[in-house]
Design a protein around this motif. Structure first.
Motif, short mmCIF file in Angstrom:
data_model
loop_
_atom_site.label_atom_id
_atom_site.label_comp_id
_atom_site.label_asym_id
_atom_site.label_seq_id
_atom_site.Cartn_x
_atom_site.Cartn_y
_atom_site.Cartn_z
N TYR A 92 2.17 1.75 -3.34
CA TYR A 92 1.05 2.16 -4.09
C TYR A 92 0.63 3.78 -4.11
CZ TYR A 92 -3.84 3.17 -5.38
OH TYR A 92 -4.96 3.89 -5.89
N CYS A 111 0.94 -1.16 0.08
CA CYS A 111 -0.11 0.01 0.04
C CYS A 111 0.93 1.28 -0.04
CB CYS A 111 -0.96 0.05 1.06
SG CYS A 111 -2.09 1.31 1.12
N TRP A 119 -3.48 -2.20 -8.30
CA TRP A 119 -4.21 -2.04 -6.85
C TRP A 119 -5.73 -2.26 -6.93
CZ3 TRP A 119 -1.98 -2.62 -2.25
CH2 TRP A 119 -2.69 -2.21 -1.05
#
Length: 386
Positions: free
Chosen positions: A184, A181, A347
């Motif tokens: 991302y 994350c 994602w």
């Protein structure tokens, strides 16, 4: 499956990590170039960054990663009730009053005085409520979003919403999900074709960390955590014209403490210390962030290499071989190295509709903790984790 309640995703009394997304109304480019009018509002990204930096100095919330885009922003936040518990009653009071000074007849009266602080300290019930709110991600986001909306509406001479609504939150439940994350979030401008490398992606945590390692410093936006002596404040108000007081207030708002810090000094350190005990809150004492605790078992040099490699894999089907050292780093946290590029660049495919981020077994355990059988996206995400 219905949208989970906020209390299932984070609790102000429990340390937790959350990926937050806040979008502009109608996804309009209110912090970028408006396609309809041609006006460039990109300077508002710095408004948001500085407000976030200021709030990081008073809330018990660590900012782990962030990216401010033209029509939305991403943040990875970690609330720290353990840090907040270490603050004295006076510290809690001044921190709260800096952000929420209460009603004042004039803007120049918003500076909290020693008397204001002591009044709040004596109100034990109210103080307990305030202490809880200082480690609440919802209150952090409220204190971030509302002032930006007011400033933008004043500038545009309009009323109405700036933000689409309440922020979207995804609970991050393990280090594999946190690493993916964070990558991302840092690569959002690259994914949006706004830049080609992390080095050319301002208003991201990766950019701040890169520039900080080059020695860049910035004027600190941290709040001054010293209350004004009551008598001094009264004397200044009586003897100084309103216009001058307002100018002083604006000047102080630009750099409240008069200090300069490393560009990433307000962000949480990236690397977890090997000697840190899990029970230690690692309270920060320099007044620019809540704690000195890192969030990943990876060195910045390896994170940067992985970030650069991932940024270069923009075209699906033409993925270069991942260096062995980076592949080993991914396998240590349970991520399938062959799926890493897809996990970061696609994602939304894996976690776009999920309220939880992490390895399938971690997601399942989190769902059961809240009385559910599973989280949405759990099965699809399993392809990316070893």
């Amino acid at each position: 499956m219905p949208r989970p309640q906020r209390r299932e995703q984070f609790d102000s009394g429990e340390v937790g990590i959350v990926h937050v997304v806040q979008r502009c109304v109608r996804r309009a480019f209110l912090a970028g170039v408006d396609h309809a009018t041609g006006k460039d509002f990109s300077f508002r990204k710095e408004w948001i960054r500085r407000r976030m930096e200021a709030l990081a100095s008073v809330f018990a919330v660590d900012v782990l990663s962030y990216a401010i885009m033209s029509n939305h922003m991403h943040q990875i936040l970690r609330n720290r009730p353990d840090v907040c518990a270490q603050w004295s009653d006076e510290e809690v009071a001044i921190r709260w009053l800096r952000v929420f000074p209460g009603r004042r007849l004039e803007e120049h009266l918003a500076e909290p005085t020693e008397n204001d602080v002591q009044m709040l300290v004596r109100n034990k019930e109210r103080l307990a409520e305030v202490r809880s709110r200082l480690s609440d991600i919802s209150w952090f986001m409220r204190a971030l979003a509302e002032p930006i909306a007011r400033m933008a509406n004043k500038q545009d001479e309009c009323t109405g919403r700036f933000w689409e609504g309440r922020f979207k939150a995804q609970r991050i439940v393990d280090e594999a999900g946190l690493l993916a994350c964070s990558m991302y979030v840092d690569l959002n401008p690259v994914r949006a074709a706004m830049s080609t490398t992390p080095e050319t992606s301002p208003h991201t945590s990766a950019y701040d960390r890169i520039e900080a390692r080059k020695g860049e410093q910035i004027p600190s936006a941290a709040f001054d955590l010293k209350p004004i002596p009551t008598e001094e404040a009264g004397c200044e108000i009586r003897e100084t014209p309103v216009e001058i007081l307002q100018e002083k207030r604006k000047a102080k708002r630009r750099n409240p403490t008069g200090k300069r810090i490393r560009r990433d000094g307000w962000l949480s350190p990236l690397t977890l210390s090997k000697t840190t005990l899990s029970a230690e809150p690692e309270v920060h004492t320099q007044g620019v962030r809540s704690s000195d605790r890192g969030f990943l078992h990876i060195r910045w040099s390896d994170y940067k290499r992985l970030l650069d490699w991932t940024a270069a894999q923009s075209v699906a089907g033409q993925v270069a071989e991942l260096p062995n050292r980076l592949a080993h780093t991914l396998s240590e946290v349970g991520i399938d190295a062959s799926m890493w590029r897809d996990l970061v660049w696609d994602w939304q495919k894996y976690f776009g509709k999920s309220s939880c981020v992490g390895r399938p077994e971690s997601m399942k355990a989190d769902a059961e903790r809240n009385g559910h059988r599973h989280h949405r996206g759990q099965a699809r995400a399993s392809a990316c984790f070893g």
